[in-house]
Design a protein around this motif. Structure first.
Motif, PDB file in Angstrom:
ATOM      1  N   LYS A  80       1.116  -1.591   0.198  1.00 46.15           N
ATOM      2  CA  LYS A  80      -0.101   0.160   0.015  1.00 46.15           C
ATOM      3  C   LYS A  80       0.655   1.920  -0.116  1.00 46.15           C
ATOM      4  O   LYS A  80       0.593   2.691  -0.492  1.00 46.15           O
ATOM      5  CB  LYS A  80      -1.318   0.347   1.151  1.00 46.15           C
ATOM      6  CG  LYS A  80      -1.996  -1.424   1.379  1.00 46.15           C
ATOM      7  CD  LYS A  80      -2.864  -1.519   2.382  1.00 46.15           C
ATOM      8  CE  LYS A  80      -4.301  -2.548   2.576  1.00 46.15           C
ATOM      9  NZ  LYS A  80      -4.735  -2.318   3.275  1.00 46.15           N
ATOM     10  N   LEU A  81       2.017   1.599   0.421  1.00 44.33           N
ATOM     11  CA  LEU A  81       3.153   2.195   0.183  1.00 44.33           C
ATOM     12  C   LEU A  81       3.776   2.489  -0.449  1.00 44.33           C
ATOM     13  O   LEU A  81       4.833   3.284  -1.118  1.00 44.33           O
ATOM     14  CB  LEU A  81       4.056   2.062   1.184  1.00 44.33           C
ATOM     15  CG  LEU A  81       3.337   2.336   2.566  1.00 44.33           C
ATOM     16  CD1 LEU A  81       4.671   1.909   3.627  1.00 44.33           C
ATOM     17  CD2 LEU A  81       3.176   3.447   3.260  1.00 44.33           C
ATOM     18  N   SER A  82       3.338   1.460  -1.810  1.00 41.24           N
ATOM     19  CA  SER A  82       4.367   1.848  -3.109  1.00 41.24           C
ATOM     20  C   SER A  82       4.371   3.282  -3.777  1.00 41.24           C
ATOM     21  O   SER A  82       3.326   3.865  -3.779  1.00 41.24           O
ATOM     22  CB  SER A  82       3.386   0.570  -4.156  1.00 41.24           C
ATOM     23  OG  SER A  82       4.062   1.168  -5.675  1.00 41.24           O
ATOM     24  N   GLY A  83       4.979   3.865  -4.281  1.00 45.03           N
ATOM     25  CA  GLY A  83       5.331   4.770  -5.004  1.00 45.03           C
ATOM     26  C   GLY A  83       5.530   6.032  -3.818  1.00 45.03           C
ATOM     27  O   GLY A  83       5.777   7.583  -3.923  1.00 45.03           O
ATOM     28  N   ASP A  84       5.570   5.906  -2.203  1.00 45.30           N
ATOM     29  CA  ASP A  84       5.924   6.394  -1.580  1.00 45.30           C
ATOM     30  C   ASP A  84       7.508   7.160  -1.376  1.00 45.30           C
ATOM     31  O   ASP A  84       8.211   5.822  -1.251  1.00 45.30           O
ATOM     32  CB  ASP A  84       5.095   6.471   0.137  1.00 45.30           C
ATOM     33  CG  ASP A  84       3.505   6.556   0.015  1.00 45.30           C
ATOM     34  OD1 ASP A  84       2.495   6.968  -1.422  1.00 45.30           O
ATOM     35  OD2 ASP A  84       2.845   5.669   0.732  1.00 45.30           O
ATOM     36  N   SER A  85       7.713   7.642  -0.543  1.00 46.71           N
ATOM     37  CA  SER A  85       8.746   7.871  -0.153  1.00 46.71           C
ATOM     38  C   SER A  85       8.822   7.278   1.479  1.00 46.71           C
ATOM     39  O   SER A  85       8.073   8.802   2.075  1.00 46.71           O
ATOM     40  CB  SER A  85       9.538   9.521  -0.450  1.00 46.71           C
ATOM     41  OG  SER A  85      10.972   9.049   0.935  1.00 46.71           O
ATOM     42  N   ILE A  86       9.451   6.749   2.407  1.00 45.25           N
ATOM     43  CA  ILE A  86       8.997   6.414   4.298  1.00 45.25           C
ATOM     44  C   ILE A  86      10.135   6.704   4.569  1.00 45.25           C
ATOM     45  O   ILE A  86      11.637   6.296   4.252  1.00 45.25           O
ATOM     46  CB  ILE A  86       8.467   5.015   4.151  1.00 45.25           C
ATOM     47  CG1 ILE A  86       9.985   4.134   3.653  1.00 45.25           C
ATOM     48  CG2 ILE A  86       7.670   4.498   3.703  1.00 45.25           C
ATOM     49  CD1 ILE A  86       9.447   2.735   4.349  1.00 45.25           C
ATOM     50  N   ILE A 109       8.958   1.966  -3.570  1.00 42.16           N
ATOM     51  CA  ILE A 109       9.840   2.971  -2.011  1.00 42.16           C
ATOM     52  C   ILE A 109      10.062   3.144  -1.950  1.00 42.16           C
ATOM     53  O   ILE A 109      11.396   2.369  -1.906  1.00 42.16           O
ATOM     54  CB  ILE A 109       8.918   1.639  -0.796  1.00 42.16           C
ATOM     55  CG1 ILE A 109       7.082   0.859  -1.132  1.00 42.16           C
ATOM     56  CG2 ILE A 109       8.944   1.891   0.147  1.00 42.16           C
ATOM     57  CD1 ILE A 109       7.147   0.105  -0.601  1.00 42.16           C
ATOM     58  N   GLU A 168      13.951   7.417   2.963  1.00 39.33           N
ATOM     59  CA  GLU A 168      13.954   8.591   2.607  1.00 39.33           C
ATOM     60  C   GLU A 168      15.427   8.633   3.546  1.00 39.33           C
ATOM     61  O   GLU A 168      16.718   9.112   4.050  1.00 39.33           O
ATOM     62  CB  GLU A 168      13.713   9.398   2.863  1.00 39.33           C
ATOM     63  CG  GLU A 168      12.649  10.394   4.137  1.00 39.33           C
ATOM     64  CD  GLU A 168      11.556  10.654   4.128  1.00 39.33           C
ATOM     65  OE1 GLU A 168      11.989  11.816   4.561  1.00 39.33           O
ATOM     66  OE2 GLU A 168      10.684  11.140   3.476  1.00 39.33           O
ATOM     67  N   SER A 217       6.211  12.542   7.254  1.00 31.32           N
ATOM     68  CA  SER A 217       6.876  11.806   6.386  1.00 31.32           C
ATOM     69  C   SER A 217       6.169  10.496   6.637  1.00 31.32           C
ATOM     70  O   SER A 217       5.203  10.942   7.685  1.00 31.32           O
ATOM     71  CB  SER A 217       8.114  11.224   6.558  1.00 31.32           C
ATOM     72  OG  SER A 217       8.632  12.426   6.242  1.00 31.32           O
ATOM     73  N   THR A 218       5.931   9.252   5.486  1.00 29.20           N
ATOM     74  CA  THR A 218       5.454   7.972   6.001  1.00 29.20           C
ATOM     75  C   THR A 218       6.546   7.189   6.808  1.00 29.20           C
ATOM     76  O   THR A 218       7.906   7.333   5.925  1.00 29.20           O
ATOM     77  CB  THR A 218       5.317   7.779   4.809  1.00 29.20           C
ATOM     78  OG1 THR A 218       4.174   7.839   4.073  1.00 29.20           O
ATOM     79  CG2 THR A 218       4.164   6.357   5.124  1.00 29.20           C
TER      80      THR A 218
END
Length: 126
Positions: free
Chosen positions: A26-32, A59, A62, A112-113
């Protein structure tokens, strides 16, 4: 530390991978940012990096924050995590007693996530 890694490594992998399978896509495309509380040798952070690479997920990491009360374990965790780095991201090590820097970092990462990895009872309670 090597004895602990040999004894508990497979168990940690099974637990972390099972948890990640529940939500990580579900975090695909996110920066964590990873917050690894009670990181020890950084096993949980290494497993997250491995999982993302194995599943070829989109993913971006960062920052990884390693938090522990053992300077020896933190040095080992930094070494382990940096050996798995493929992209450029910050690796920050903090002592659990360094509450001022932990609070400052939590404020910086508020937008941030964040994925919190908790290995033991070393996480401070607000």
């Amino acid at each position: 530390m090597q004895k602990s890694m040999a004894k508990n490594g497979k168990m940690h992998k099974a637990l972390i991978y099972d948890a990640l399978e529940q939500f990580i896509e579900k975090l695909s495309g996110d920066s964590i940012a990873l917050m690894d509380w009670g990181c020890g040798q950084g096993i949980a952070s290494m497993l997250v990096l491995d999982y993302i690479r194995e599943k070829q997920l989109n993913i971006e990491i960062e920052k990884i924050v390693l938090i522990d009360n053992s300077a020896v374990a933190l040095r080992r965790a930094i070494l382990h995590v940096k050996s798995l780095k493929q992209d450029e991201f910050d690796v920050i090590a903090l002592d659990t007693d360094d509450l001022a820097n932990i609070e400052e970092l939590k404020e910086q990462l508020a937008s941030s996530t964040n994925l919190h990895l908790i290995a033991n009872d070393s996480m401070p309670v607000d």
